[in-house]
Structures are given as C-alpha cells and as structure tokens.
Motif scaffolding. Structure first.
Motif, short mmCIF file in Angstrom:
data_model
loop_
_atom_site.label_atom_id
_atom_site.label_comp_id
_atom_site.label_asym_id
_atom_site.label_seq_id
_atom_site.Cartn_x
_atom_site.Cartn_y
_atom_site.Cartn_z
N PHE A 52 0.83 -1.19 0.00
CA PHE A 52 0.00 0.00 0.00
C PHE A 52 0.87 1.25 0.00
CE2 PHE A 52 -3.14 -3.07 1.01
CZ PHE A 52 -4.40 -2.48 0.88
N ASN A 54 0.05 3.75 2.25
CA ASN A 54 -0.04 4.24 3.61
C ASN A 54 -0.44 3.11 4.53
OD1 ASN A 54 -1.66 5.47 6.00
ND2 ASN A 54 -0.57 7.24 5.15
N GLN A 56 -2.16 3.15 7.14
CA GLN A 56 -3.54 3.22 7.62
C GLN A 56 -4.46 2.36 6.76
OE1 GLN A 56 -5.21 7.08 8.87
NE2 GLN A 56 -6.92 6.70 7.49
N SER A 57 -4.41 2.56 5.45
CA SER A 57 -5.25 1.76 4.54
C SER A 57 -4.85 0.29 4.56
CB SER A 57 -5.16 2.31 3.12
OG SER A 57 -5.79 3.56 3.03
N TYR A 60 -6.46 -1.21 7.57
CA TYR A 60 -7.88 -1.48 7.37
C TYR A 60 -8.08 -2.74 6.52
CZ TYR A 60 -8.70 3.29 9.08
OH TYR A 60 -8.74 4.43 9.84
N HIS A 85 1.00 4.88 12.37
CA HIS A 85 0.01 4.89 11.29
C HIS A 85 -0.79 3.59 11.28
CE1 HIS A 85 2.32 8.04 8.68
NE2 HIS A 85 1.84 8.55 9.80
N GLY A 431 -12.68 6.23 5.94
CA GLY A 431 -11.46 5.95 5.19
C GLY A 431 -11.16 4.49 4.98
N GLY A 435 -9.15 0.18 1.32
CA GLY A 435 -8.47 -0.94 1.97
C GLY A 435 -9.36 -2.16 2.05
N PHE A 460 -10.28 10.03 1.62
CA PHE A 460 -9.41 9.60 2.71
C PHE A 460 -8.27 8.73 2.21
CE2 PHE A 460 -12.33 11.22 5.73
CZ PHE A 460 -11.81 11.08 6.99
N SER A 461 -8.54 7.91 1.20
CA SER A 461 -7.54 6.92 0.78
C SER A 461 -7.54 6.73 -0.73
CB SER A 461 -7.83 5.58 1.46
OG SER A 461 -9.16 5.15 1.21
N GLU A 464 -4.99 4.72 -2.97
CA GLU A 464 -4.91 3.26 -2.98
C GLU A 464 -5.62 2.65 -4.19
OE1 GLU A 464 -2.77 2.34 -1.08
OE2 GLU A 464 -2.80 3.61 0.70
#
Length: 486
Positions: A52, A54, A56-57, A60, A85, A431, A435, A460-461, A464
């Motif tokens: 990915f 980030n 964060q994604s 998720y 993160h 977000g 993900g 938010f993402s 991706e």
C-alpha cells in the motif's frame, strides 16, 4: 557441497519461515527499513504481499481480511511512525473484534533511549489498541512469538495483536536446523482456538421457553454471527419458529433482506414493541441504542449470545448464553426440534411487522422510481442496487462508506448473501473503503467487489486505487465513487 542444515539464516528469514509455517497466505503493508528483507523473504516462501501507499489503509485491509476469512489479517510496518500509522487498522480490528496481527520493525535495542532513528516504545504505544503484544528480544524467540500473536488473535473474542521486531534481532543469525526445532516447539505449544464456553442445558431450555412464551419475539443478529458462519443455523431457527429478524448493518445478508420475516424496513416497530429479543453476535451498544428505552420497550427481556462472559456481565441481559454463535444456535435448534413451535404467518406480531415492512418498502420504492436530476442519493443507489442484484450469485461484496452514502445505502442496497456488506462498523471508521475493497478481492476471489463511496470517504484513501491496478485486480471491481447530495 553446502551444508544447508547447518547454514546460517537471519531473523528476517526466521520470521518469514514462521509465518509461512503457521499458515499465513497474505500480508498487507508498507515496507522500508528494517522490514524490507522480511517482506521479500515472505514473498519468496509463497506469501502474497500487497503493498500500500499508507499503513492506515493497509491496516484497514488487514482488519477486514480477518473478518472475511476467520484468519488473522497481517499488517507489516516499519518502525516508529509506521507503527503509529498502523494503529488505525489495529484499533479498528480491536473495536470490531476481528483477528489481526500488526508486525512492526523497531530500532536497535542497544540504542533505545538515545534518540535512535524512528525510536518508539512500541509495546507501550499499542497497549490500548491490542489484546496482546510481545517483543522478540532474541532470534530464538521469533517462532514462539509469531505463533503467540497468530493464536491470540483468533482465540476467545477475536482482536488485534502486535509483534515488535527490533533491528538487531532481525540481523542475528541462527542455523536452519535450530530454526526447525524452534518451529516444531512453537507448533506443539499452540493452544486450541477457544470458542467460548458451552451454555448449560438448563440455560438453553430457559431461552427456548422465553421465546415460546413471548407475544412479540424478535431475533437480532450481527457481524459476530457472520464471523461465526452461523447463517445456516440462523436460517433453520427463523424458518422453524417464524420469528421476525433484524440484522445489524454488517449482519445483513446472513439471511436475505428479501426474506418474508425480515424486519429491517420496520425497525422502529420491531425493537420498540418486542417483548423478548434473542441477540446473537451483536453487542447492545450504540448501534442497538444500548438496549434501552425509549427505542426499546422498558419491559423487553434480552437473551444475549456472546463469545465472552465479560460482555454478558457488562450488558446484564435477562439471560446470557456464553459461547460461539453457531454452536449456541445449534443447541437452541436441537431443543426446539424436540418440542417445536412456530408463530405462523397469521400471528398478530408477524402480521404487524409484515404490514409495516410492506408500507415502508412501498413508500421507498415510489421514491426510488423517480429519476431525479441532478442526482439525489436515491437515484444512483437504485441504479447500483439493480446492477448488484442482476449480478446474481455469488453476490458481489459491497463496501459502503461515507455518512449519508452509507446510511441511505443501508436501506436501499439489498444483501442476499452473508459477509457481503462491509461498512464503517462499530467504530464508525472513515477511510476504510479502498483498503476493504482490496482485502475483499484477495479474500473472496470468486466475488465482484463494489465500492459505493461518499466523496469525502473516498478522498481519505483515494491513492490506494493504484494498488488494485498494480495488483492486476481491475477485473474484480465495479466502483461508484463520489456520491454526494449538493
């Protein structure tokens, strides 16, 4: 000739070998110092790594992968800020009670406290967001630590676990023969996955007696029942007793929304007037108004089925049944089979629910039939609904996020199969969409994945989107983005 048995391998290879040995098939994450070599070795051993942009994604994705597969979703991050993160995904797994493991590299422990690169006390940082965390302090600890986090993530009530891998441990070496012995030892000490206690026979009898004697019974089920693969037992229970049912948002599809006993379109009536509610795999939290008036009757008696005694003690229902949702329903169905009862279509409660459902659906369909331009929420959601239904079976996985998009979509978009609706969940996390989409395509390769995203949720993402392109997932996605009401 090279003596492969006594050749030396480093900690990164030991981690990769441990993950492969204990059944990990997929990993999500962002690589860099000190975990790049670990990711490469995992890929060499057959583990698919989805990279990915980030953490964060990626987190998720790992969290929803755990829900969809019943196996821990793996998130790999670098140290310090990468770990922080990743806490978004780990905390999402914890609150939703999904199995996930976050693995983070960390600084050389001899330099800890001296301001080393990306230095962070990661064990302390993850404590509020994980059910178990451990640091491998030596290369020989790695197989046992990996086994521990994978095991703990799925034991009892599922949740997020964390493994800290210091740089110096990843650089240590050990012979392959010794690694094999450590792997065998770790395997032999893995505990059996706990599915909770089995309720006493007297408790099952009491539950059935309460339901049998109820004037207005209701069954409520959530994503805990979906995780437990309880759809077969739910179907048997509902159709043998004739009791109306109400799914929570991610419980939709365990029984089809189109089922004649579905009460979603009469939700206020169902929860406001029921006198006995069997709640399976759903918590009496904000999503169910805490089981309290004025949404619920002050006299309603709750039968709460949950995997942990702690949840029963917290909610204090009239009757608590501690155990795996599927197993408890099996026991209830057996008890009913020995002494059957069924409300029947002409039962006053069933008729009242059915009439309210028909009235509300009729009003909704009248609104949906109008082609409103510029679009409101209903027109595009109707188009999406019809396209999803036209796809047939296996039904697509629907990922829905964004406050209005998700809320209106919950009423319009029809779920007919289990674990096909993924949304913001218990924590209301924004977000998650892309993900979730990518993980769903990996976990459910036989299904199309449909992303219905509000414009804010998508941004938010949004980057991706490139991941599914680079991973050659384009044939897996049908996507509608940017639904908003201006």
């Amino acid at each position: 000739m090279v003596d492969s048995v006594n050749s030396q391998i480093d900690g990164s290879i030991v981690v990769a070998k441990s993950l492969a040995r204990f059944g990990v098939a997929h990993m999500f994450g962002v690589v860099g110092v000190p975990v790049t070599h670990l990711a490469n070795r995992a890929v060499a051993l057959g583990i698919r790594f989805i990279a990915f942009h980030n953490e964060q994604s990626a987190g998720y994705a790992a969290s929803i992968y755990g829900y969809l597969t019943g196996r821990p979703g793996l998130l790999l991050t670098v140290s310090g800020p990468g770990c922080v993160h990743g806490l978004a995904g780990l905390s999402n797994a914890m609150v939703n009670t999904w199995p996930m493991v976050m693995i983070s590299g960390s600084c050389d422990q001899k330099d800890f406290g001296r301001g080393d690169f990306q230095e962070l006390d990661q064990i302390e940082a993850v404590k509020p967001f994980s059910k178990f965390s451990v640091k491998a302090k030596d290369i020989k600890d790695i197989p046992h630590c990996v086994a521990q986090v994978l095991d703990r993530a799925v034991s009892g009530r599922p949740g997020g676990c964390f493994l800290d891998l210091p740089t110096n441990v990843l650089h240590q070496t050990i012979s392959e023969s010794e690694v094999e012995e450590l792997l065998k030892s770790a395997e032999s000490h893995k505990s059996e996955v706990s599915i909770g206690h089995t309720p006493k026979s007297s408790q099952i009898k009491q539950a059935v007696s309460l339901l049998r004697g109820a004037r207005k019974p209701l069954i409520v089920f959530g994503k805990g029942a979906a995780y437990a693969r309880a759809e077969g037992e739910l179907k048997k229970f509902v159709e043998s007793t004739g009791i109306p049912f109400l799914p929570t948002p991610m419980g939709k599809g365990l029984l089809p929304d189109t089922h004649e006993l579905a009460a979603s379109a009469a939700r206020s009536l169902a929860i406001g007037q029921c006198d006995v509610a069997l709640v399976v795999g759903a918590r009496l939290n904000w999503l169910l108004h805490f089981g309290e008036p004025p949404k619920w009757s002050k006299d309603v008696k709750f039968i709460l089925v949950d995997i942990t005694e702690e949840e029963i003690q917290l909610r204090k229902p009239f009757l608590g049944l501690v155990g795996d949702a599927k197993k408890v329903l099996e026991l209830i169905n057996k008890e009913i089979k020995d002494d059957p009862f069924c409300l029947g279509k002409n039962h006053l409660w069933v008729e009242a629910i059915s009439k309210k459902v028909k009235d509300n659906v009729s009003r909704m369909e009248a609104q949906l039939a109008k082609d409103v331009v510029p679009f409101n929420f209903l027109t595009p959601l109707r188009i999406i609904r019809d396209a999803i239904l036209a796809a047939g079976s296996p039904a697509p996985v629907l990922v829905s996020e964004g406050a209005n998009t998700m809320d209106v979509g919950r009423a319009v978009l029809v779920q007919t199969e289990p674990r096909t609706r993924l949304d913001a969940g218990t924590w209301g996390t924004m977000g998650v969409g892309l993900g979730y989409c990518i993980a769903a395509a990996v976990a459910s390769p036989d299904r199309l994945v449909v992303a219905v995203e509000g414009d804010s949720g998508f941004t938010f993402s949004a980057i991706e989107v490139e991941v599914w392109s680079s991973e050659n997932m384009n044939d897996k996605f049908a996507h509608w983005f940017g639904i908003s009401c201006q």
